[in-house]
Design a protein around this motif. Structure first.
Motif, short mmCIF file in Angstrom:
data_model
loop_
_atom_site.label_atom_id
_atom_site.label_comp_id
_atom_site.label_asym_id
_atom_site.label_seq_id
_atom_site.Cartn_x
_atom_site.Cartn_y
_atom_site.Cartn_z
N ALA A 5 0.97 -1.10 0.07
CA ALA A 5 -0.06 -0.01 0.11
C ALA A 5 0.84 1.31 -0.16
O ALA A 5 0.35 2.33 -0.39
CB ALA A 5 -0.89 -0.09 1.21
N GLU A 6 2.29 1.40 0.56
CA GLU A 6 3.23 2.31 0.48
C GLU A 6 4.09 2.16 -0.32
O GLU A 6 4.80 1.23 -0.82
CB GLU A 6 3.43 2.17 1.78
N LEU A 7 4.41 3.34 -1.06
CA LEU A 7 5.42 3.63 -1.87
C LEU A 7 6.73 3.36 -1.39
O LEU A 7 6.60 4.29 -0.15
CB LEU A 7 5.22 4.73 -3.05
N LYS A 8 7.95 3.21 -1.95
CA LYS A 8 9.27 3.27 -1.56
C LYS A 8 9.72 4.79 -1.11
O LYS A 8 9.25 5.56 -2.05
CB LYS A 8 10.18 2.59 -2.26
N GLU A 9 10.22 5.05 -0.04
CA GLU A 9 10.80 6.50 0.03
C GLU A 9 11.88 6.89 -1.12
O GLU A 9 12.32 5.99 -1.34
CB GLU A 9 11.43 6.57 1.57
N GLY A 10 11.88 8.08 -1.53
CA GLY A 10 12.84 8.28 -2.49
C GLY A 10 12.48 9.60 -3.19
O GLY A 10 11.37 10.21 -3.22
N ALA A 11 13.59 10.27 -3.91
CA ALA A 11 13.10 11.54 -4.41
C ALA A 11 12.05 11.41 -5.58
O ALA A 11 12.39 10.51 -6.29
CB ALA A 11 14.44 12.27 -5.06
N GLY A 12 11.20 12.19 -5.29
CA GLY A 12 10.18 12.12 -6.56
C GLY A 12 9.02 11.35 -6.16
O GLY A 12 7.79 11.53 -6.77
N LYS A 13 8.83 10.83 -4.93
CA LYS A 13 7.86 10.25 -4.50
C LYS A 13 6.57 10.86 -4.50
O LYS A 13 5.48 10.52 -4.57
CB LYS A 13 7.96 9.64 -3.15
N ASP A 14 6.73 12.37 -3.72
CA ASP A 14 5.78 13.12 -3.58
C ASP A 14 4.80 13.59 -5.13
O ASP A 14 3.56 13.62 -5.19
CB ASP A 14 6.08 14.46 -3.03
N LYS A 15 5.71 13.44 -6.11
CA LYS A 15 4.97 13.64 -7.36
C LYS A 15 4.40 12.77 -7.80
O LYS A 15 3.11 12.64 -8.29
CB LYS A 15 6.14 13.99 -8.39
N VAL A 16 4.71 11.40 -7.37
CA VAL A 16 4.21 10.01 -7.91
C VAL A 16 2.88 10.30 -7.09
O VAL A 16 1.73 9.66 -7.58
CB VAL A 16 4.95 8.87 -7.65
N MET A 17 2.90 10.26 -5.77
CA MET A 17 1.74 10.35 -5.07
C MET A 17 0.60 11.24 -5.28
O MET A 17 -0.47 11.09 -5.22
CB MET A 17 1.93 10.85 -3.61
#
Ligand code: HEC
Length: 114
Positions: A43-55
């Motif tokens: 349910a949770e995406l991996k942490e990393g640069a760009g995650k906020d944009k994906v979310m």
């Protein structure tokens, strides 16, 4: 003679019905609540640069779970998927954001290949 055959049929039929209704009676005794086990989907995406944009940008039409549901893919395949979302499905993602999203996907869900 006919009466006996008819009687035998009635007995056979009711025995059959009694047997085949038994599971239903059992289910009623157990009550209407049942539990089933569904397959686990991350349910949770991996942490990393760009995650906020994906979310934000990749969760408009479908859940972002579509990403971890894929096998690990080379960077070029992730980039192609991101551009398919934009060109084919009309995802409102700028080229700059597409780059950030593609590199996030390649870094977190990639194979290491370009
Ligand atoms: C405008 C709507 C929309 C947006 C926004 C969107 N998608 Fe999709 N996406 C779709 C549709 C439609 C499908 C195909 C759905 C299906 O087959 O059930 C899909 C399917 C997918 C799949 C499954 C694999 C495939 O190729 O079909 C992945 C992975 C995916 N999207 C990733 C993304 C990513 C990453 C983003 C953000 C850049 C994104 N999506 C944004 C509409 C969208």
């Amino acid at each position: 003679m006919k009466k006996i055959i008819a009687l035998a049929l009635v007995v056979a039929a009711s025995t059959f019905l009694a047997q085949h209704h038994a599971p239903m009676a059992q289910a009623e005794e157990m009550g209407p609540v049942h539990s089933i086990i569904l397959p686990t989907i991350p349910a949770e995406l991996k942490e990393g640069a760009g995650k906020d944009k994906v979310m934000t940008l990749c969760a408009i039409c479908h859940t972002p779970d579509y990403i971890p549901m894929q096998p690990r893919l080379p960077a070029r395949t992730w980039d192609a998927i991101v551009h398919k979302m934009i060109k084919v499905f009309g995802a409102p993602v700028s080229e700059e954001d597409a780059k950030a999203i593609s590199s996030y996907l390649a870094a977190q869900y990639g194979t290491g290949e370009k």
